[in-house]
Design an enzyme around this catalytic site. Structure first.
Site, PDB file in Angstrom:
ATOM      1  N   ASN A  75     -38.522  42.467 -23.620  1.00 42.12           N
ATOM      2  CA  ASN A  75     -38.388  41.601 -22.441  1.00 42.12           C
ATOM      3  C   ASN A  75     -38.277  42.389 -21.144  1.00 42.12           C
ATOM      4  O   ASN A  75     -38.701  41.920 -20.091  1.00 42.12           O
ATOM      5  CB  ASN A  75     -37.171  40.684 -22.582  1.00 42.12           C
ATOM      6  CG  ASN A  75     -35.874  41.448 -22.778  1.00 42.12           C
ATOM      7  OD1 ASN A  75     -35.822  42.343 -23.643  1.00 42.12           O
ATOM      8  ND2 ASN A  75     -34.847  41.136 -22.022  1.00 42.12           N
ATOM      9  N   SER A  78     -30.608  47.673  -8.736  1.00 41.95           N
ATOM     10  CA  SER A  78     -29.428  47.976  -9.554  1.00 41.95           C
ATOM     11  C   SER A  78     -29.365  47.158 -10.842  1.00 41.95           C
ATOM     12  O   SER A  78     -28.476  47.358 -11.659  1.00 41.95           O
ATOM     13  CB  SER A  78     -28.153  47.744  -8.740  1.00 41.95           C
ATOM     14  OG  SER A  78     -28.072  46.384  -8.339  1.00 41.95           O
ATOM     15  N   GLY A  79     -30.321  46.261 -11.032  1.00 41.61           N
ATOM     16  CA  GLY A  79     -30.343  45.455 -12.256  1.00 41.61           C
ATOM     17  C   GLY A  79     -31.148  46.141 -13.347  1.00 41.61           C
ATOM     18  O   GLY A  79     -31.639  47.259 -13.185  1.00 41.61           O
ATOM     19  N   TYR A  80     -31.268  45.462 -14.484  1.00 41.02           N
ATOM     20  CA  TYR A  80     -32.005  46.065 -15.590  1.00 41.02           C
ATOM     21  C   TYR A  80     -33.488  46.222 -15.256  1.00 41.02           C
ATOM     22  O   TYR A  80     -34.137  47.174 -15.688  1.00 41.02           O
ATOM     23  CB  TYR A  80     -31.824  45.243 -16.873  1.00 41.02           C
ATOM     24  CG  TYR A  80     -30.417  45.302 -17.436  1.00 41.02           C
ATOM     25  CD1 TYR A  80     -29.665  46.474 -17.380  1.00 41.02           C
ATOM     26  CD2 TYR A  80     -29.846  44.191 -18.065  1.00 41.02           C
ATOM     27  CE1 TYR A  80     -28.383  46.535 -17.911  1.00 41.02           C
ATOM     28  CE2 TYR A  80     -28.567  44.255 -18.603  1.00 41.02           C
ATOM     29  CZ  TYR A  80     -27.845  45.426 -18.520  1.00 41.02           C
ATOM     30  OH  TYR A  80     -26.586  45.482 -19.055  1.00 41.02           O
ATOM     31  N   CYS A 132     -40.287  36.596 -18.725  1.00 39.56           N
ATOM     32  CA  CYS A 132     -40.261  37.274 -20.025  1.00 39.56           C
ATOM     33  C   CYS A 132     -40.646  36.320 -21.156  1.00 39.56           C
ATOM     34  O   CYS A 132     -41.497  36.640 -21.983  1.00 39.56           O
ATOM     35  CB  CYS A 132     -38.891  37.901 -20.260  1.00 39.56           C
ATOM     36  SG  CYS A 132     -37.496  36.788 -20.003  1.00 39.56           S
TER      37      CYS A 132
END
Lengths: 347, 347, 347, 347
Positions: free
Chosen positions: B315, B12-14, B154
């Site tokens: 990123n 559910s995160g980026y 990143c």
């Protein structure tokens, strides 16, 4: 007390606009005229829309020498390279006039260094030495005594303030990496590819790595403050914000420095300075915008072999018009903060 | 050919969203399940609104071991620290499953270094050495042979790519300043003060100067590539853009390096690399957004004593989900660029 | 003249911050205390970082009645709904104190209308009628005579100013479409999904279409100014900027209006108003930021059957703290512009 | 199947760039040539930096008639006004070639309406009626049968999609307020004052209120779909984002419409449409960026007398290049979504 009469040569750019905005609140200075060739005849608020209701001035196109005879101080806010060739006639016409030049034209004392930095010979090399480099935190007394001031560059101001505590300690020497990031207002009022909103709004890039023209003035100011054998590696960057310059300088001392030692140097430099604020955490561009503050901070590695020096300024205020007014205040014996006390906005 | 069956733990995160976006176009991989504790039962497009019309998946809350038994590869996209404690049961349940972990939990081989970087002991120190650090440009063959991959951080990806040409030459050594700038998506999906729009939109600041947890993984990767006695001084910064990391590294070689020499090193590193682009001018964050590219450039001072290494990545793609898919492609013997060829947007 | 003693209840939000910023430059008002439950004991500049060097105040947690006994005027800058229940004890404790409430709690005179707009009964319905709606341009004399002022909402201020010239003419009637766009600072200081930078920075969306709680206060103010049978259709929107509200109102008059007629109405309304500026072209949010100005403009279709009314304000100044100070100035018989004359920034 | 051969006339702008980006992923179309007078001889990635590694094309300056003889379809992406005068020679040279014009030159059938909207007579009025207005959702069968398509304007696309459900119901009539907000990419690639980053980044303004040239094409398309006696009051606005158009249309029906009635109309229009997504909450510009989707939503007032119609599109995709490719797909009998299925990015 009579108000000091000031005029601005080339007032249609962002620097001129900020001079007008800030001087509108100055208790001892009155702007009596502002010139702008392309905008002559227009009210200043036609160009600087924020001044509608604040300023009734109309741009003129009078030549600087004529202006100089009628005022106490002349701000030059022309594009780089234009003031150099017109300064002599100003001094001839009005020897006692004080001049504050916002361009890069008189920031270096050495004609050869100037020619190397700007890629052409200086048109009035003999005048260079008559200007004082106007960074009050680095050279307040020289500014007080000056009649002619070269206002520092915006990147230069950020870098000098960040590194001044170390320079004064005599510990700053050798290669120092200076990473600068500027907002788009530093590119001036003319639209250009690098400030085209679709290209700039979500971008980040470097430009002129290692060859930016502000390097020599930074090195000179820091050497004057105590740095030795300094050689800056500076990379300017363009960020997607409007106002502000953030500087991150990396210094690797020959012998270790502890965090308390560095803290003491920063405290000593900031103490009593009306426009330096030592932050316990990182400076923030968003917190200095609109003000003449330089916010500073630092970090030291556990082994004491790396010192990071941080600063945030508003490029148009502390990096340009605000510093120019601070210089004016010193040159005329006014309180240094006159006209410059309004806090910034948040958010 | 049967499609590779993949599942995402914590989608559910980026990072999870980008895995889903990119894998939707992958010719050989099918995402069969995606878990998210807080969003279980919701369609993925309720969280990743861009996927409405693209994905019909619904978040589940199945435990990783059960998932592992049914798929060929498991992506872990949990918050840092959560994968470490749950990995053993995955391997016990499904020994042959391949795992790609997007967190920092398995990026260092040495438990003590991990504990120092993350401020607590690792919950499964014996597993650390079973993971390969998945930076294909630095260690392609190791990735090809790996069953367990720790996907690089990143900032780490940006720094490694920028410095890889120098590291490989054996010339990289000593103190190197690494200035990194990240967009706000690096902070994840949870609103927090530093990503509150009024505070972030016109700001620029540093954070965690000299102590960021990515430093050890960068140093390790560059040492493995050929750097000697390397010590990074890294300062991460938060910029007012959403996607992208820009890295500016400053290296002061013990003996001078010429610009043609450095150019040759960069060309040698970029040649044949599907995702490295050597730019003649500065890299630009805005040009790599949405893609798996790492754009590189460099500058050398006239005296050859300073080398500046520049990189720009997205990123969330090259710095996260895209690199993870690149690793998957290598691990399964697919074409390295499968699913990753779509160009970015401009503007 | 003795300075007016002011206190702020709930001063850790953006409204409180702006009151402090603007009152720092007010010649006749002194802020003697500011409360904030969550920040009690902290210096105000710990929350409002822009005030470092400007304000030495420290947040307290004193209750409003105790404060009220010691000051001339109390600003309430609490979240919506919190002032309503605490106002009676303030008036009981210090009957003569003047109060300016920045929330929506006392903006409507009719308890039923309030309950309909805010979705719950008002906790002190008998107090509603004791407050004056503090929009000076619409009701200056009422404000001058008031001891209790409900400060208008930000969208309401934008809409009222845009439509005031037509309302006063008696021509405004029937359905009017009001399109409002706000910057993110209108959402307050607490991070939330809609102000998460990655989500907000490149987005534009509507919210609460046709049911925003500011509609009744706009209709009431415009009716009081002369509108008849007015019914607003308002859709607020969230834009990716920090400060400002832009209002575009569409009115279809029953009988045609010519552009010169409408121009005369706007000139009549703006004439003599210190904070209204009639722009010949479009208002711009970027030009009013930081100021108490409302910039107005209009357009009339060739057939005179459509009139578009435009306004731009800074939501935190004219839409909040600045208007509150303007109200204070009127309530205490000061010059209306005291403390509010600083021009905005450009860019 | 042989790939369709396409060429782009005037491909150095954002529209041309998006055609190249999207067609790079099209399974059945090959771009064989792209012209650009100012950039002839340069690789396309020198202008569209995102295409480095994706396209090896080099801009040429061949005249359109010569091009037309060698391809199946010609995209015109010239500045407004330039295609009109060059179309006849194209048709003379290659009668069977299909043409998709992205400019406004052929969007109106009536030469007088065109002259009124664009302020000058049309240079080839007899050709106007040979073009089909290429909005597939409004006129799919006409597009399928067309050889010459005028691609809709960006504001027009947003407004047509928002109002199409009401138009089809026959209920749309009378004055409708259309509030449009565009990102800066709609201004094209040439830097100009309104897209200068310092001016645009924190601004919001209106422009050309009530007189925008897209109004007649919107009215024509909606009338063709079923609207009666329609008269749009449209105000375009410039917002501080790069991509996207958000449309908020206000309609006051003569007799009330209930929310379920309107919902049924929207569902009927969206059903089966590959690029319309009916959102339960507000559309968001940030969610359609990069895609050919039009996201729709609506709101109805409690009394049924006001209907608000909302849409969000990417101005460069659904509002330009994506819709052009959708038209190509229809004209050549391909699957309508070919080359257009990639989801957008989030965030």
């Amino acid at each position: 007390m009579d108000r000091i009469r000031a005029a601005i040569v080339g007032g249609s750019g962002y620097g001129g606009g900020e001079l007008l905005r800030l001087l509108a609140a100055h208790p001892f200075v009155e702007v009596v005229e502002v010139t702008a060739q392309r905008a002559a005849g227009k009210p200043v608020h036609a160009i600087h829309e924020n001044l509608l209701g604040t300023s009734d001035l109309v741009f003129t196109d009078r030549a600087p020498p004529a202006l100089a005879r009628e005022v106490d101080v002349l701000f030059f806010a022309l594009p780089h390279g234009e003031a150099a060739g017109r300064m002599r006639e100003v001094f001839d016409a009005a020897p006692p006039v004080r001049v504050i030049d916002l361009s890069g034209d008189f920031r270096l004392r050495d004609p050869e260094a100037w020619a190397a930095a700007y890629g052409k010979p200086h048109p009035a090399p003999d005048l260079l030495a008559s200007f004082v480099y106007g960074c009050p935190e680095a050279a307040r007394e020289e500014v007080r005594a000056a009649r002619r001031v070269a206002n520092p560059g915006c990147f230069a101001t950020g870098a000098i303030l960040a590194l001044l505590p170390l320079a004064r300690s005599g510990r700053l020497e050798g290669r120092v990496a200076v990473n600068g990031v500027t907002g788009s207002s530093g590119s001036g009022t003319d639209p250009k590819p690098g400030t085209h909103h679709p290209e700039r709004a979500a971008d980040f890039r470097a430009y002129r790595p290692l060859v930016h023209q502000h390097v020599p003035e930074i090195e000179a100011a820091l050497r004057a403050a105590g740095a030795r054998g300094l050689s800056l590696a500076m990379v300017p960057h363009s960020g997607p914000f409007v106002r502000g310059i953030f500087t991150t300088a990396y210094f690797f001392p020959a012998s270790p420095l502890s965090s308390p030692e560095v803290a003491a140097l920063y405290r000593a430099t900031c103490e009593g300075e009306p426009f330096l604020r030592l932050r316990s955490e990182t400076p923030r561009v968003g917190v200095v915008c609109g003000t003449n503050y330089g916010d500073l901070s630092f970090a030291v590695s556990a082994d004491g072999r790396t010192v990071v020096c941080l600063s945030a300024i508003d490029n148009l205020v502390k990096g340009m018009a605000g510093q120019a007014i601070q210089n004016l205040n010193l040159m005329f014996g006014l309180e240094e903060t006159a006209g410059l006390r309004a806090p910034g906005m948040h958010p």
